[in-house]
Scaffold this motif. Structure first.
Motif: not given
Length: 199
Positions: A8-9, A11, A180-183, A185-189
């Motif tokens: 989850k963490k 990227y 691009n860090h999820p904080e 740019t949130p991870k999108r799936r």
């Protein structure tokens, strides 16, 4: 932290901290992990080149399009290659694999022609990419898989004539301001129920 939380963490890092170095102990562990990667019939038609010499990274960076900065600032670059000549591959498996595995190749893969054999060998190398990215996530190492490189120029620079470059992976420590860090740019799936199915 369990593996699910690590995934989850993780990227794909876009900007590395050039001072962030991966320890030799972790590099040795990654080398062993890659050597244990699975492949169809245990075919292993690959090699993995670990690069951290600045002068060599600079040469490869110039053949890496928009990935130039990642190559330069990463701790290590890992180049994934596949055997170029199917005849060399056949010699390798005949010398190292049991008869049943060799017969599978001869009856199920080789009859499809050389282009199909090369594609099949390339698929095995991509299996090892999944292993590496998962291992990096579990070990807290940042990574960037890259197909955006000039593979023929990589081959010329690395002078490894029996193998052909398919792709590379930069590893290291992310820059604190990586966009691009999820904080940021949130991870999108896709939703899980769209891709993980039960008949």
């Amino acid at each position: 932290m369990n593996f699910l939380e690590q995934m989850k963490k993780r990227y794909t890092v876009k900007k590395y901290n050039p001072q962030g170095k991966i320890s030799e102990e972790q590099i040795a562990e990654l080398k062993e992990i890659l050597n244990l990667s699975p492949s169809s019939i245990n075919s292993q038609p690959w090699n993995f080149i670990f690069i951290n010499k600045p002068e060599l990274k600079e040469q490869l960076a110039e053949a890496s399009y928009f990935n130039k900065g990642k190559v330069l600032d990463s701790s290590h670059l890992i180049v994934f290659q596949v055997l170029r000549n199917p005849k060399d591959f056949e010699k390798q498996i005949e010398e190292n694999l049991p008869e049943g595995s060799v017969n599978y190749y001869r009856s199920m893969v080789k009859p499809n022609g050389e282009d199909a054999v090369r594609a099949w060998m390339g698929h095995q190398v991509y299996l090892s990419l999944g292993v590496l990215l998962s291992a990096c996530a579990a070990m807290g190492i940042d990574s960037t898989p890259m197909e955006g490189i000039e593979t023929e120029k990589y081959d010329d620079i690395l002078e490894n004539s029996s193998y052909k470059t398919l792709f590379a992976v930069a590893i290291g420590k992310r820059d604190e301001n990586d966009s691009n860090h999820p904080e940021i740019t949130p991870k999108r799936r896709l939703k899980s129920e769209m891709v993980v199915l039960e008949p």
